[in-house]
Design an enzyme around this catalytic site. Structure first.
Site, mmCIF file in Angstrom:
data_model
loop_
_atom_site.group_PDB
_atom_site.id
_atom_site.type_symbol
_atom_site.label_atom_id
_atom_site.label_comp_id
_atom_site.label_asym_id
_atom_site.label_seq_id
_atom_site.Cartn_x
_atom_site.Cartn_y
_atom_site.Cartn_z
ATOM 1 N N SER A 68 0.796 -1.226 0.000
ATOM 2 C CA SER A 68 0.000 0.000 0.000
ATOM 3 C C SER A 68 0.835 1.285 0.000
ATOM 4 C CB SER A 68 -0.950 -0.061 1.196
ATOM 5 O OG SER A 68 -1.940 0.906 1.078
ATOM 6 N N ASP A 280 -3.412 6.436 -2.694
ATOM 7 C CA ASP A 280 -2.142 5.831 -2.267
ATOM 8 C C ASP A 280 -1.804 4.682 -3.227
ATOM 9 O OD1 ASP A 280 -3.965 3.936 -1.465
ATOM 10 O OD2 ASP A 280 -2.998 3.512 0.446
ATOM 11 N N GLU A 374 -10.581 7.122 8.433
ATOM 12 C CA GLU A 374 -9.366 7.525 9.120
ATOM 13 C C GLU A 374 -8.964 8.865 8.520
ATOM 14 O OE1 GLU A 374 -6.865 3.814 10.456
ATOM 15 O OE2 GLU A 374 -7.066 3.776 8.300
ATOM 16 N N ASN A 376 -6.287 9.718 7.455
ATOM 17 C CA ASN A 376 -5.416 9.523 6.301
ATOM 18 C C ASN A 376 -6.167 9.196 5.010
ATOM 19 O OD1 ASN A 376 -6.070 6.763 6.437
ATOM 20 N ND2 ASN A 376 -4.228 6.228 7.584
ATOM 21 N N ARG A 500 2.037 5.994 19.150
ATOM 22 C CA ARG A 500 1.659 4.576 19.004
ATOM 23 C C ARG A 500 2.649 3.891 18.056
ATOM 24 N NH1 ARG A 500 -0.644 4.263 14.069
ATOM 25 N NH2 ARG A 500 -1.258 2.109 14.387
ATOM 26 N N THR A 504 2.550 -0.924 10.262
ATOM 27 C CA THR A 504 2.929 -1.163 8.867
ATOM 28 C C THR A 504 4.369 -0.750 8.574
ATOM 29 O OG1 THR A 504 2.183 1.024 8.148
ATOM 30 C CG2 THR A 504 0.568 -0.756 8.021
HETATM 31 C C1 G16 Z 1 -2.893 0.706 6.537
HETATM 32 C C2 G16 Z 1 -4.208 0.450 7.222
HETATM 33 C C3 G16 Z 1 -4.783 1.740 7.745
HETATM 34 C C4 G16 Z 1 -3.773 2.457 8.635
HETATM 35 C C5 G16 Z 1 -2.428 2.598 7.924
HETATM 36 C C6 G16 Z 1 -1.343 3.102 8.827
HETATM 37 O O1 G16 Z 1 -3.117 1.550 5.454
HETATM 38 O O2 G16 Z 1 -5.092 -0.148 6.304
HETATM 39 O O3 G16 Z 1 -5.951 1.433 8.455
HETATM 40 O O4 G16 Z 1 -4.227 3.715 8.990
HETATM 41 O O5 G16 Z 1 -2.012 1.340 7.433
HETATM 42 O O6 G16 Z 1 -1.185 2.199 9.886
HETATM 43 P P1 G16 Z 1 -0.021 2.309 10.935
HETATM 44 O O7 G16 Z 1 -0.101 3.691 11.500
HETATM 45 O O8 G16 Z 1 -0.301 1.233 11.938
HETATM 46 O O9 G16 Z 1 1.276 2.127 10.196
HETATM 47 P P2 G16 Z 1 -2.504 1.225 4.026
HETATM 48 O O10 G16 Z 1 -3.090 2.246 3.128
HETATM 49 O O11 G16 Z 1 -1.013 1.310 4.166
HETATM 50 O O12 G16 Z 1 -2.972 -0.175 3.752
#
Ligand code: G16
Length: 546
Positions: A68, A280, A374, A376, A500, A504
């Site tokens: 992503s 994205d 969200e 984002n 937090r 990802t």
């Molecule tokens: C993924 C999740 C989203 C989350 C984002 C960031 O997005 O699907 O729900 O807001 O990661 O997560 P974190 O802050 O835990 O890194 P995507 O678009 O990368 O699949």
């Protein structure tokens, strides 16, 4: 029963997808994510797991190969459950266990998952696979196919897809076509039919022809928008920027870049007041923006998209004369002004869920109409089955203005991808609402004024030392961190901050908002330093961003 699982074949195949010893990964916010070269065994094993999940649910399961918003060198994988939702939490644990098993332990782990979940091993299994445009994705999706084949599952490889398209296909496949045709063509038909109806309903208001500039993050969204465009019959023209022909995926562009840097993507030329948006890398997020006459950049993030949608749906319900239970679900990143507007002006219940679509989606299912986004830009709206039936019935029964409103709402229901947050679907929704309301992008932006905010990332040796509570708004560990944050927040007006661990990326995320950009920037920097000191920061100390 276990005889039906040919563990010999699995062991043989698995040797071709060996696990680097000692590597430990976690099924995180959206599946596994790390450098692509570490993922071959994970992909193979997720193929195996998808077969077990398919047998257990007696349904088609999806596997998406994508990282992503992450950099091009990363990759990732996530499983899609029967109704197009994210994988059930207990199976996330199985996924982590399977991914981390040393090669010789793999058969044993597969057996124990099958026993624990009472998987009917003789049941047929079907797995649908999609992938994004990363250079590593094709080979990695072959590894998923190998995993599925090793357990005798059937594979439908749909090749290049946006993540939400895979969620849609899986949902259609398992609901006997009630949700739509289980192909990308079916997806374009469903969305474009609803959009063209709405465009027709809006055209009495003037502005019949609309144009939007889309930054595709050099990702799969560009390919799919090109496929969609002919279906839109010129009711909406798309000007694609960062379409993957030159630049690198997500590099200086895309929704994550625009949201976190609060600046336009590279390559986007904006005339004053022109509506622009960014997807994205796998087109499951969208943010809007524009430049005013003075050249100032204005970001319209997921919170404001949710507010526009919520306001519009509320107006339609009022017009129809139905009082349904509409709620909005956000995360801790939601701008304080958006929450205040939703609660005090729109008077809708607002809930804060943990980051990750899976958490928001489940909360939103509790409402007749659950709007979740969200900040984002990842989100959608869920309509309960009874609401959907009722609205479509009212569109036939009611008269005049009420009937018109019910028809609009019926088309809106079809235009949302209820399986997952979807940049393409959300863009069409926003374009339709703005056309129907006859609103400019500035009028939309003026719903409320965002509190200035800043997001930063801090590198630490092990981000798991940070644990949180209250929907990630407060840190429980390491000791002293929350007290430090509380002390810093007190120094500023209208301020709030939290930290937090990302699910990802290998970083700790820091969010701060305050009454001025300068204060938000200072607060974010000070909180980053506290994280660096108390949570084992590595590398360079966080630098000021002002
Ligand atoms: C993924 C999740 C989203 C989350 C984002 C960031 O997005 O699907 O729900 O807001 O990661 O997560 P974190 O802050 O835990 O890194 P995507 O678009 O990368 O699949």
């Amino acid at each position: 029963n276990l005889i039906a699982m040919d563990l010999g074949a699995v062991t043989k195949q698995s040797a071709l997808h060996a696990k680097p010893s000692g590597l430990v990964l976690q099924y995180g916010t959206a599946g596994f994510r790390t450098k692509a070269q570490h993922l071959d065994h994970v992909m193979f094993r997720m193929g195996l797991l998808a077969v077990l999940r398919s047998k257990q649910t007696r349904s088609t399961i999806g596997v998406m190969v994508t990282a992503s918003h992450n950099p091009e060198e990363d990759n990732g994988v996530k499983l899609v459950d029967p109704l197009g939702e994210m994988l059930a939490p207990s199976w996330e644990e199985h996924a982590t266990r399977l991914a981390n098993a040393e090669d010789q332990d793999l058969p044993g782990v597969l057996e124990s998952i099958s026993v624990e979940e009472a998987v009917p091993l003789r049941q047929d299994a079907i797995v649908v696979i999609g992938r994004d445009t990363r250079p590593s994705s094709e080979k990695l999706s072959q590894s998923v196919r190998d995993g599925v084949a090793a357990l005798g599952g059937q594979v439908h490889d749909l090749g290049l897809l946006t993540t939400p398209q895979l969620h849609y296909v899986v949902c259609c496949q398992n609901t006997g076509g009630r949700y739509g045709k289980a192909t990308t063509e079916g997806y374009y038909q469903k969305l474009s039919r609803a959009f063209l109806e709405l465009a027709k309903q809006a055209s009495c208001g003037g502005d019949e022809h609309r144009t939007i500039k889309v930054d595709c993050a050099n990702g799969v969204g560009a390919l799919k928008l090109r496929e969609l465009e002919p279906h839109l019959a010129q009711a909406l023209s798309l000007q694609l920027v960062n379409d993957g022909t030159k630049g690198k995926l997500n590099h200086l562009c895309g929704a994550d870049f625009v949201k976190s840097h609060q600046q336009p993507p590279q390559g986007m030329e904006m005339k004053s007041s022109e509506r622009c948006c960014s997807f994205d890398g796998d087109a499951d997020r969208i943010v809007y923006y524009y430049c005013d006459a003075g050249g100032r950049f204005h970001l319209i993030d997921g919170d404001k998209i949710a507010t526009l949608i919520g306001t519009f749906l509320q107006e339609l319900l009022l017009e129809i004369g139905e009082s349904l239970n509409l709620g909005v679900v956000q995360t801790a990143y939601a701008n304080g002004s958006s929450t205040r507007y939703l609660e005090e002006v729109m008077k809708v219940p607002v809930y804060c869920a943990k980051t990750g679509v899976k958490h928001l989606h489940h909360k939103a299912q509790e409402f007749d109409i659950g709007v979740y986004f969200e900040a984002n830009g990842h989100g959608t709206v869920l309509f309960s089955t009874s609401v959907e039936t009722k609205i479509k019935q009212l569109a036939e029964e009611l008269e005049d203005e009420k009937r018109k409103a019910a028809k609009i709402l019926g088309n809106m229901i079809d235009l949302f991808n209820q399986a997952a947050g979807d940049a393409i679907s959300d863009m069409l929704v926003v374009e339709a609402i703005l056309a129907l309301k006859g609103w400019t992008v500035q009028q939309w932006d003026a719903l409320y004024t965002d509190l200035p905010n800043r997001q930063l990332k801090v590198k630490v040796a092990d981000r798991r030392v940070i644990s949180t509570t209250d929907a990630e708004t407060r840190a429980v560990t390491p000791p002293g961190l929350q007290e430090a944050i509380d002390g810093l927040v007190q120094k500023y007006r209208l301020s709030r901050a939290f930290v937090r661990p990302s699910g990802t990326e290998d970083v700790v995320r820091v969010y701060a908002e305050a009454d001025s950009q300068d204060s938000a920037d200072h607060l974010a920097h000070e909180v980053s330093l506290a994280v660096f000191q108390l949570a084992g920061g590595i590398g360079e100390r966080p630098q000021p961003c002002f």
